[in-house]
Write a protein that holds these residues in place. Structure first.
Motif, PDB file in Angstrom:
ATOM      1  N   LYS A  44       0.816  -1.219   0.000  1.00 41.46           N
ATOM      2  CA  LYS A  44       0.000   0.000   0.000  1.00 41.46           C
ATOM      3  C   LYS A  44       0.851   1.270   0.000  1.00 41.46           C
ATOM      4  O   LYS A  44       0.663   2.162  -0.815  1.00 41.46           O
ATOM      5  CB  LYS A  44      -0.924   0.032   1.235  1.00 41.46           C
ATOM      6  CG  LYS A  44      -1.921  -1.097   1.291  1.00 41.46           C
ATOM      7  CD  LYS A  44      -2.781  -1.034   2.550  1.00 41.46           C
ATOM      8  CE  LYS A  44      -2.017  -1.308   3.828  1.00 41.46           C
ATOM      9  NZ  LYS A  44      -1.430  -2.647   3.922  1.00 41.46           N
ATOM     10  N   THR A  45       1.787   1.342   0.957  1.00 38.37           N
ATOM     11  CA  THR A  45       2.580   2.566   1.110  1.00 38.37           C
ATOM     12  C   THR A  45       3.421   2.825  -0.138  1.00 38.37           C
ATOM     13  O   THR A  45       3.517   3.960  -0.616  1.00 38.37           O
ATOM     14  CB  THR A  45       3.472   2.456   2.372  1.00 38.37           C
ATOM     15  OG1 THR A  45       2.624   2.161   3.488  1.00 38.37           O
ATOM     16  CG2 THR A  45       4.220   3.737   2.631  1.00 38.37           C
ATOM     17  N   VAL A  46       3.996   1.776  -0.697  1.00 39.67           N
ATOM     18  CA  VAL A  46       4.803   1.920  -1.907  1.00 39.67           C
ATOM     19  C   VAL A  46       3.915   2.359  -3.074  1.00 39.67           C
ATOM     20  O   VAL A  46       4.274   3.247  -3.851  1.00 39.67           O
ATOM     21  CB  VAL A  46       5.529   0.592  -2.239  1.00 39.67           C
ATOM     22  CG1 VAL A  46       6.177   0.645  -3.616  1.00 39.67           C
ATOM     23  CG2 VAL A  46       6.578   0.284  -1.168  1.00 39.67           C
ATOM     24  N   SER A 107       7.272  -0.525   7.592  1.00 40.53           N
ATOM     25  CA  SER A 107       5.900  -0.977   7.774  1.00 40.53           C
ATOM     26  C   SER A 107       5.114   0.139   8.490  1.00 40.53           C
ATOM     27  O   SER A 107       5.648   0.797   9.366  1.00 40.53           O
ATOM     28  CB  SER A 107       5.938  -2.238   8.625  1.00 40.53           C
ATOM     29  OG  SER A 107       4.742  -2.915   8.512  1.00 40.53           O
ATOM     30  N   GLY A 144      -1.792  -2.573   7.496  1.00 37.45           N
ATOM     31  CA  GLY A 144      -2.615  -3.632   6.925  1.00 37.45           C
ATOM     32  C   GLY A 144      -3.291  -4.494   7.971  1.00 37.45           C
ATOM     33  O   GLY A 144      -4.383  -5.017   7.749  1.00 37.45           O
TER      34      GLY A 144
HETATM   35  N1  LIG Z   1       9.876  -5.518  -6.096  1.00 39.86           N
HETATM   36  C1  LIG Z   1       8.878  -4.830  -5.549  1.00 39.86           C
HETATM   37  N2  LIG Z   1       8.681  -4.910  -4.230  1.00 39.86           N
HETATM   38  C2  LIG Z   1       7.652  -4.204  -3.691  1.00 39.86           C
HETATM   39  C3  LIG Z   1       6.779  -3.397  -4.472  1.00 39.86           C
HETATM   40  N3  LIG Z   1       5.863  -2.851  -3.652  1.00 39.86           N
HETATM   41  C4  LIG Z   1       6.133  -3.300  -2.410  1.00 39.86           C
HETATM   42  N4  LIG Z   1       7.224  -4.111  -2.418  1.00 39.86           N
HETATM   43  C5  LIG Z   1       7.821  -4.850  -1.284  1.00 39.86           C
HETATM   44  O1  LIG Z   1       6.816  -5.099  -0.347  1.00 39.86           O
HETATM   45  C6  LIG Z   1       7.143  -4.532   0.919  1.00 39.86           C
HETATM   46  C7  LIG Z   1       5.905  -3.985   1.572  1.00 39.86           C
HETATM   47  O2  LIG Z   1       5.436  -2.848   0.891  1.00 39.86           O
HETATM   48  P1  LIG Z   1       4.624  -1.706   1.659  1.00 39.86           P
HETATM   49  O3  LIG Z   1       4.169  -0.719   0.655  1.00 39.86           O
HETATM   50  O4  LIG Z   1       5.384  -1.210   2.823  1.00 39.86           O
HETATM   51  O5  LIG Z   1       3.386  -2.572   2.171  1.00 39.86           O
HETATM   52  P2  LIG Z   1       2.133  -2.082   3.043  1.00 39.86           P
HETATM   53  O6  LIG Z   1       0.913  -2.686   2.425  1.00 39.86           O
HETATM   54  O7  LIG Z   1       2.149  -0.605   3.196  1.00 39.86           O
HETATM   55  O8  LIG Z   1       2.423  -2.823   4.424  1.00 39.86           O
HETATM   56  P3  LIG Z   1       1.961  -2.400   5.922  1.00 39.86           P
HETATM   57  O9  LIG Z   1       2.289  -0.967   6.106  1.00 39.86           O
HETATM   58  O10 LIG Z   1       2.747  -3.316   6.798  1.00 39.86           O
HETATM   59  O11 LIG Z   1       0.484  -2.676   6.003  1.00 39.86           O
HETATM   60  C8  LIG Z   1       8.203  -3.477   0.607  1.00 39.86           C
HETATM   61  O12 LIG Z   1       9.030  -3.288   1.711  1.00 39.86           O
HETATM   62  C9  LIG Z   1       8.920  -4.095  -0.580  1.00 39.86           C
HETATM   63  O13 LIG Z   1       9.865  -5.049  -0.141  1.00 39.86           O
HETATM   64  C10 LIG Z   1       7.020  -3.352  -5.886  1.00 39.86           C
HETATM   65  O14 LIG Z   1       6.313  -2.684  -6.662  1.00 39.86           O
HETATM   66  N5  LIG Z   1       8.083  -4.084  -6.371  1.00 39.86           N
END
Ligand SMILES: Nc1nc2c(ncn2[C@@H]2O[C@H](COP(=O)(O)OP(=O)(O)OP(=O)(O)O)[C@@H](O)[C@H]2O)c(=O)[nH]1
Ligand SMILES: [Mg+2]
Length: 486
Positions: A44-46, A107, A144
């Motif tokens: 989500k954050t990414v 996270s 999440g």
């Molecule tokens: N290769 C790749 N890895 C990704 C991508 N998006 C997310 N990731 C991986 O997934 C992990 C989690 O992504 P976040 O965006 O922090 O996930 P989130 O849903 O915000 O997670 P929470 O904040 O714990 O709920 C990152 O630290 C990366 O390792 C992407 O587009 N490509």
């Protein structure tokens, strides 16, 4: 469903009030609430960071019509509409990603919100002569873990206890639940008990939940979400409850441990879960559900089933939960929903179609349970930030479709452990052709995914066309936003 309570009535009034506020804002400046939904680590954050960065910096968005047609005149961040919610730490996340040591954002520990406003040129000659348009997009980011709380709104304490206990006896969770189960065996739910019993029970239950999470054992065994990510509820009495083995068809005797736990559970649902739903999910216009199918495929059939079940539980709230009355009251409902298999850059593009098919099969049951009648639904594989490129490696006369990137320190393949500094060409394997075979676990032996570090990226100023590389982020934006920028 429980009978409508006073809180429900108050919830209705509050939603109605905030709708009026939205409309007032809408007179000069229409706002679209985009729900970015996903279990923990789904991306989500990414995704939110990449979305904003690409739009604000004019990144490569060839399949996002308003951008490709050069109709976005200006994109900027505005103060978020809710004063009580902190602003999404966009700049910090970008800094982490493009900084010296290229890290993914941490996270998420608390809720935050952001408003992205676009000035655009409407499509077509006549519209263009009328002038420019403005659209604000409101996005919320949250841990999440909290999402898994939504199903609690439609479950009684007794139903919840049974589900939790059943999950804790599964092969994957039972070894982690030993201490908690041992303590449970000493409790008598139908009798009065000292507060210390409840506190100890809740503590052991919490320890079990975090062990489950750390072992990646299960999503659906994890709620309540604030036990793992308390946010500002750390240490609050709202979190001193736990499931108990209670008999079916009976009610809790007055003054018993059971009655006390049930009361606290109800308070948690009333004071934590319902407001979370009411303030952030009941008023969405569009929704993207991010699914980390690759990690589950790698972990095997139980993980896949568990992910499907957890998503189904969450999505069914959009029918059973207050969403339905919110929609009937406000006339507002989600009219487009996109299911996105994230991190597709961990695979060669020749497997992306299969990833989409598998994801569609996994959410099929979830879709049946959730009511999306009248909404447009789409499924796609994407990478919000693409950390790899593609290449072909010749091996024993075979051409292997490989991906090239820098594996995170500690990742291993074939006995080799990476140190996080070297670029590698990796053959992740092929996903099975048949989605049902994949869901039954066939991919566990045929594919191996590693985590990559974020890509090299030259820090650049706004509007210079440089942003994070991605896979199909533009197609996703087109589905979610383009018609509102027409
Ligand atoms: N290769 C790749 N890895 C990704 C991508 N998006 C997310 N990731 C991986 O997934 C992990 C989690 O992504 P976040 O965006 O922090 O996930 P989130 O849903 O915000 O997670 P929470 O904040 O714990 O709920 C990152 O630290 C990366 O390792 C992407 O587009 N490509
Ligand atoms: Mg996050």
């Amino acid at each position: 469903m429980e009978p409508m309570s006073l809180t429900t009535v108050l919830d209705r009034t509050r939603i109605a009030m905030s709708e009026i506020a939205d409309y007032a804002g809408a007179l000069g400046n229409p706002a679209l609430r985009l729900g970015v939904t996903g279990l923990s680590r789904a991306g989500k954050t990414v995704f939110i960071t990449a979305l904003v960065h690409n739009i604000v910096h004019g990144g490569r968005l060839a399949l996002f019509d308003p951008a490709a047609e050069g109709r976005i005149r200006r994109a900027f961040l505005e103060p978020q509409p809710d004063d009580t919610v902190p602003r999404f730490a966009y700049e910090d996340h970008v800094e982490a990603l493009i900084g010296e040591d290229r890290r993914w954002p941490e996270s998420t520990h608390r809720m935050s919100q952001m408003r992205l406003t676009l000035d655009y040129e409407p499509e077509g000659f006549v519209a263009r002569n009328i002038g420019s348009g403005r659209l604000s997009i409101d996005i919320v980011d949250y841990p999440g873990e909290w999402l898994l709380d939504l199903p609690l709104m439609t479950r009684s304490y007794e139903e919840w206890s049974r589900t939790m206990l059943e999950a804790s006896r599964s092969a994957r969770c039972a070894p982690l639940a030993r201490d908690w189960h041992r303590h449970l065996a000493t409790l008598r739910p139908k009798e009065p008990a000292p507060e210390t019993d409840a506190v100890k029970d809740a503590e052991l239950f919490r320890a079990y939940l975090s062990a489950c999470r750390d072992a990646g054992a299960s999503f659906s065994a994890l709620p309540p979400g604030r036990f793992l990510m308390p946010g500002d509820l750390a240490g609050s009495p709202l979190l001193t409850f736990a499931p108990l083995p209670v008999p079916e068809g009976e009610t809790a005797p007055k003054g018993s441990l059971w009655a006390m736990m049930a009361r606290r559970y109800d308070a948690y649902v009333r004071h934590v879960v319902r407001p979370f739903f009411r303030d952030h999910f009941a008023r969405l216009d569009r929704q993207i559900v991010l699914v980390d199918a690759l990690t589950a495929l790698n972990a095997g059939p139980e993980a896949l089933q568990d992910l499907g079940r957890a998503l189904g539980d969450v999505l069914s709230c959009f029918r059973h939960g207050p969403a339905s009355w919110a929609a009937s009251l406000t006339g507002r409902r989600i009219d487009r929903i996109l299911f996105a298999a994230t991190k597709a850059d961990r695979l060669h593009h020749t497997s992306h179609d299969r990833l989409e098919t598998i994801t569609r099969a996994m959410i099929e049951t979830a879709l049946e349970r959730a009511e999306f009648a009248g909404s447009a639904v789409e499924v796609m594989a994407l990478a919000a930030i693409r950390a790899t490129r593609e290449t072909t490696v010749r091996q024993n006369g075979d051409a292997l479709p490989c991906i090239v990137g820098v594996p995170e320190a500690g990742e291993t393949i074939g006995g080799e452990t990476f140190d996080g500094s070297r670029e590698m060409a990796i053959f992740p394997g092929d996903l099975p052709d048949d989605p049902q075979a994949a869901l039954a676990g066939a991919a566990r032996d045929t594919v191996h995914f590693v985590r990559f570090r974020p890509p090299w990226f030259e820090a650049a100023g706004p509007g210079d066309g440089a942003s994070f590389p991605h896979i199909r982020l533009d197609r996703a934006l087109n589905f979610l936003l383009a018609d509102r920028l027409a």
